[in-house]
Design an enzyme around this catalytic site. Structure first.
Site, PDB file in Angstrom:
ATOM      1  N   GLY A  11       6.050 -39.340  12.088  1.00  0.00           N
ATOM      2  CA  GLY A  11       6.550 -38.000  11.752  1.00  0.00           C
ATOM      3  C   GLY A  11       6.102 -37.600  10.360  1.00  0.00           C
ATOM      4  N   GLY A  14       5.960 -40.687   7.893  1.00  0.00           N
ATOM      5  CA  GLY A  14       4.999 -41.689   8.371  1.00  0.00           C
ATOM      6  C   GLY A  14       3.569 -41.205   8.214  1.00  0.00           C
ATOM      7  N   ARG A  82      17.795 -36.094   8.135  1.00  0.00           N
ATOM      8  CA  ARG A  82      19.030 -35.308   7.984  1.00  0.00           C
ATOM      9  C   ARG A  82      18.819 -33.840   8.323  1.00  0.00           C
ATOM     10  NH1 ARG A  82      21.677 -35.886   2.247  1.00  0.00           N
ATOM     11  NH2 ARG A  82      19.625 -36.412   1.426  1.00  0.00           N
ATOM     12  N   ASN A  95      19.875 -44.110  14.314  1.00  0.00           N
ATOM     13  CA  ASN A  95      18.751 -44.790  13.685  1.00  0.00           C
ATOM     14  C   ASN A  95      18.832 -46.308  13.793  1.00  0.00           C
ATOM     15  OD1 ASN A  95      17.560 -42.398  13.166  1.00  0.00           O
ATOM     16  ND2 ASN A  95      17.949 -42.371  10.979  1.00  0.00           N
ATOM     17  N   ASN A 120      16.777 -43.840   7.094  1.00  0.00           N
ATOM     18  CA  ASN A 120      18.146 -43.742   6.570  1.00  0.00           C
ATOM     19  C   ASN A 120      19.197 -44.051   7.641  1.00  0.00           C
ATOM     20  OD1 ASN A 120      18.107 -43.006   3.794  1.00  0.00           O
ATOM     21  ND2 ASN A 120      17.204 -41.045   4.371  1.00  0.00           N
ATOM     22  N   ARG A 151      12.246 -38.313  -8.849  1.00  0.00           N
ATOM     23  CA  ARG A 151      12.919 -36.998  -8.907  1.00  0.00           C
ATOM     24  C   ARG A 151      13.452 -36.768 -10.317  1.00  0.00           C
ATOM     25  NH1 ARG A 151      15.378 -37.553  -2.839  1.00  0.00           N
ATOM     26  NH2 ARG A 151      13.701 -36.343  -1.879  1.00  0.00           N
ATOM     27  N   HIS A 175      21.258 -45.694  -1.933  1.00  0.00           N
ATOM     28  CA  HIS A 175      20.501 -44.447  -1.762  1.00  0.00           C
ATOM     29  C   HIS A 175      21.418 -43.392  -1.147  1.00  0.00           C
ATOM     30  CE1 HIS A 175      17.105 -41.869  -1.421  1.00  0.00           C
ATOM     31  NE2 HIS A 175      17.040 -41.904  -0.112  1.00  0.00           N
TER      32      HIS A 175
HETATM   33  N1  LIG Z   1      14.465 -43.711   2.078  1.00  0.00           N
HETATM   34  C1  LIG Z   1      14.017 -42.532   1.726  1.00  0.00           C
HETATM   35  O1  LIG Z   1      13.799 -42.282   0.558  1.00  0.00           O
HETATM   36  C2  LIG Z   1      13.738 -41.493   2.777  1.00  0.00           C
HETATM   37  C3  LIG Z   1      13.071 -40.314   2.440  1.00  0.00           C
HETATM   38  C4  LIG Z   1      12.744 -39.405   3.451  1.00  0.00           C
HETATM   39  C5  LIG Z   1      13.116 -39.682   4.761  1.00  0.00           C
HETATM   40  N2  LIG Z   1      13.799 -40.811   5.027  1.00  0.00           N
HETATM   41  C6  LIG Z   1      14.206 -41.144   6.378  1.00  0.00           C
HETATM   42  O2  LIG Z   1      13.059 -41.535   7.117  1.00  0.00           O
HETATM   43  C7  LIG Z   1      13.252 -41.222   8.494  1.00  0.00           C
HETATM   44  C8  LIG Z   1      12.070 -40.398   8.989  1.00  0.00           C
HETATM   45  O3  LIG Z   1      12.004 -39.168   8.333  1.00  0.00           O
HETATM   46  P1  LIG Z   1      10.856 -38.125   8.718  1.00  0.00           P
HETATM   47  O4  LIG Z   1      10.978 -36.994   7.785  1.00  0.00           O
HETATM   48  O5  LIG Z   1       9.553 -38.824   8.852  1.00  0.00           O
HETATM   49  O6  LIG Z   1      11.351 -37.679  10.165  1.00  0.00           O
HETATM   50  P2  LIG Z   1      10.458 -37.116  11.373  1.00  0.00           P
HETATM   51  O7  LIG Z   1      11.402 -36.596  12.386  1.00  0.00           O
HETATM   52  O8  LIG Z   1       9.409 -36.201  10.855  1.00  0.00           O
HETATM   53  O9  LIG Z   1       9.744 -38.409  11.924  1.00  0.00           O
HETATM   54  C9  LIG Z   1      10.408 -39.461  12.544  1.00  0.00           C
HETATM   55  C10 LIG Z   1       9.531 -39.945  13.674  1.00  0.00           C
HETATM   56  O10 LIG Z   1      10.130 -41.096  14.256  1.00  0.00           O
HETATM   57  C11 LIG Z   1       9.736 -41.078  15.627  1.00  0.00           C
HETATM   58  N3  LIG Z   1      10.548 -41.996  16.406  1.00  0.00           N
HETATM   59  C12 LIG Z   1      11.799 -41.825  16.896  1.00  0.00           C
HETATM   60  N4  LIG Z   1      12.177 -42.906  17.590  1.00  0.00           N
HETATM   61  C13 LIG Z   1      11.143 -43.782  17.542  1.00  0.00           C
HETATM   62  C14 LIG Z   1      10.922 -45.088  18.055  1.00  0.00           C
HETATM   63  N5  LIG Z   1      11.857 -45.707  18.783  1.00  0.00           N
HETATM   64  N6  LIG Z   1       9.744 -45.672  17.813  1.00  0.00           N
HETATM   65  C15 LIG Z   1       8.781 -45.061  17.088  1.00  0.00           C
HETATM   66  N7  LIG Z   1       8.932 -43.825  16.572  1.00  0.00           N
HETATM   67  C16 LIG Z   1      10.099 -43.186  16.791  1.00  0.00           C
HETATM   68  C17 LIG Z   1       9.919 -39.612  16.015  1.00  0.00           C
HETATM   69  O11 LIG Z   1       9.224 -39.308  17.216  1.00  0.00           O
HETATM   70  C18 LIG Z   1       9.344 -38.906  14.789  1.00  0.00           C
HETATM   71  O12 LIG Z   1       7.978 -38.614  14.947  1.00  0.00           O
HETATM   72  C19 LIG Z   1      14.601 -40.511   8.558  1.00  0.00           C
HETATM   73  O13 LIG Z   1      15.619 -41.414   8.890  1.00  0.00           O
HETATM   74  C20 LIG Z   1      14.791 -39.993   7.150  1.00  0.00           C
HETATM   75  O14 LIG Z   1      16.162 -39.797   6.840  1.00  0.00           O
HETATM   76  C21 LIG Z   1      14.096 -41.720   4.073  1.00  0.00           C
END
Ligand SMILES: NC(=O)c1ccc[n+]([C@@H]2O[C@H](COP(=O)([O-])OP(=O)(O)OC[C@H]3O[C@@H](n4cnc5c(N)ncnc54)[C@H](O)[C@@H]3O)[C@@H](O)[C@H]2O)c1
Length: 312
Positions: A11, A14, A82, A95, A120, A151, A175
Site C-alpha cells: 500500500g 510499503g 487509521r 491488524n 499499527n 516530525r 508510538h
Molecule cells: N509505525 C508507523 O510509524 C506507521 C506510519 C504509517 C503507517 N503505519 C501503519 O502501517 C500500516 C499500513 O499503512 P499504509 O498507509 O501503507 O496502508 P495502506 O492501506 O495503503 O496499505 C496497506 C496494505 O496492506 C495490504 N494488506 C492487507 N492485508 C494483507 C495481508 N494479509 N497480506 C499482505 N498485504 C495485506 C492491503 O491490501 C494494503 O495494500 C497501517 O497499520 C498504518 O497504521 C505505521
C-alpha cells in the site's frame, strides 16, 4: 550476492518504502500484497523508473510469499491504516490477524531475516512479530521513533529556519499520543532546544509532534502518513544492511531498560547487521521518567489486549 528486502503490504507505506530503497540501490526488493495485480503493477512501474534514475535493482511484485525466500530483511507494513478520529490502538484486532499471517509466511522462508515492523498499533505488532517468529529480540524492530523525531525536527526547522541536518531530536516511549519528546536531550548544533526556543513555542512543538500522525490523518481523510514513515524504514534498512552502528530511536523489546520488562517501547537503539546492537539509556529527570511511565502504561494495556486476542 545482493541483499534482498521483502516488503509485506504494498500500500502507501510499503510502495513508498520500495521507492526510497530502490533509490538507495542497496537491495533487490519483493513487494507482497493480497490485492491481485497491485504489487505486480507497482513493482513494474518502479522497475521502469530505475533506468531514468540510473539504479540497478530487481523488483518483484507478487501475491505469493515464495518470492520472499532468503530475505535479509522483512518489512511488515500490511494492515489497515487509521481513519480520522481513530487511535492507533483501534486497529488492533484487524491488524493482529494480518501481521500474524505475514510473520508466519515469511519466517519459514527467511529464518535468518531481521524484521522491521510498521503496522499499527506499532509497539504491539512488533511484540506479536517477535513472539510468532520466535526470533531473538535484537532481530525485531518497530519503526516509530525516527518518524516521531523527524516530525519534531521538521517543526523545529520550520520555527527556526535552520537546516534539519543541524537539528537532533529524540522522541521516546510508545508510538501513541503519550510519546515522550525529550526536549532536554534535543538540540540544534549542540545547543539544547530549551535554550533556543521560548517555553511556549517548545511546548507547542512537543504537542504538535505528539499529534503529528493524527494531523495528517485528518488532512488526508483517507489513509495516514506515508512519505515520512517509509523514509524512516528506509533509513533503518540501510543502517542494518550497511552495518552502520547507527543510533536512532525505534521500538525495541525492553529487558530492564527504564525499569521495563516484556514490552516493545521506543528507545534509542544502535542498529547494525545483527539488528539491535545495544539500547542507549538516558539519565532522566523526574518529569521525563514520569512521562515515560505514563506512555508505558498505555503500551502495557494494548499488549494485554493483544494477549487476550491471540495465543502467544
Ligand atoms: N509505525 C508507523 O510509524 C506507521 C506510519 C504509517 C503507517 N503505519 C501503519 O502501517 C500500516 C499500513 O499503512 P499504509 O498507509 O501503507 O496502508 P495502506 O492501506 O495503503 O496499505 C496497506 C496494505 O496492506 C495490504 N494488506 C492487507 N492485508 C494483507 C495481508 N494479509 N497480506 C499482505 N498485504 C495485506 C492491503 O491490501 C494494503 O495494500 C497501517 O497499520 C498504518 O497504521 C505505521
Amino acid at each position: 550476492m545482493k541483499n534482498k528486502v521483502s516488503i509485506i503490504g504494498a500500500g502507501m507505506t510499503g510502495s513508498t518504502t520500495a521507492h526510497w530503497l530502490a533509490e538507495r540501490e542497496i537491495a533487490d526488493l519483493v513487494l507482497v500484497d493480497v490485492v491481485e495485480g497491485m504489487p505486480q503493477g507497482k513493482a513494474l512501474d518502479l522497475q521502469q523508473a530505475l533506468p531514468v534514475v540510473g539504479k540497478d535493482v530487481k523488483i518483484i511484485g507478487t501475491n505469493d510469499y515464495e518470492a520472499t525466500a532468503g530475505s535479509d530483511i522483512i518489512v511488515i507494513t500490511a494492515g489497515l491504516p487509521r481513519k480520522p478520529g481513530m487511535s492507533r490502538d483501534d486497529l488492533l484486532t484487524a491488524n493482529a490477524e494480518i501481521v500474524r499471517k505475514a510473520t508466519e509466511e515469511t519466517i519459514k522462508r527467511s529464518p535468518e531475516a531481521i524484521y522491521v515492523v510498521l503496522t499499527n498499533p506499532l509497539d504491539v505488532m512488533a511484540f506479536l512479530t517477535m513472539k510468532l517468529s520466535k526470533l531473538p529480540p535484537e532481530r525485531v524492530i518497530g519503526q516509530a521513533g525516527i518518524l516521531d523525531s523527524a516530525r519534531m525536527r521538521a517543526f523545529v526547522g520550520m520555527e527556526l529556519g535552520v537546516s534539519v541536518e543541524n537539528i537532533h531530536c529524540y522522541v521516546l516511549g510508545g508510538h501513541g499520543d503519550e510519546m515522550v519528546p525529550l526536549t532536554r536531550h534535543s538540540n540544534v548544533a549542540g545547543v539544547p532546544l530549551r535554550e533556543i526556543l521560548p517555553a511556549d513555542r517548545l511546548e507547542s512543538i512537543v504537542n504538535r509532534t505528539r499529534k503529528g500522525g493524527g494531523e495528517i490523518v485528518s488532512l488526508l481523510k483517507t489513509g495516514s502518513a506515508y512519505y515520512a514513515p517509509s523514509a524512516a524504514v528506509a533509513q533503518m534498512v540501510e543502517a542494518i544492511l550497511k552495518d552502520k552502528h547507527l543510533a536512532v530511536p525505534a521500538s525495541a523489546y525492553m529487558r530492564g531498560e527504564y525499569g521495563l520488562n516484556g514490552i516493545f517501547f521506543g528507545a534509542t537503539v544502535q542498529l547494525g547487521r545483527q539488528g539491535i546492537e545495544k539500547i542507549i539509556v538516558y539519565k532522566l529527570d523526574e518529569s521525563e521518567a514520569d512521562a515515560l511511565e505514563k506512555s508505558a502504561e498505555a503500551v502495557w494495556q494494548t499488549t494485554e489486549a493483544l494477549q487476550a486476542l491471540v495465543k502467544i
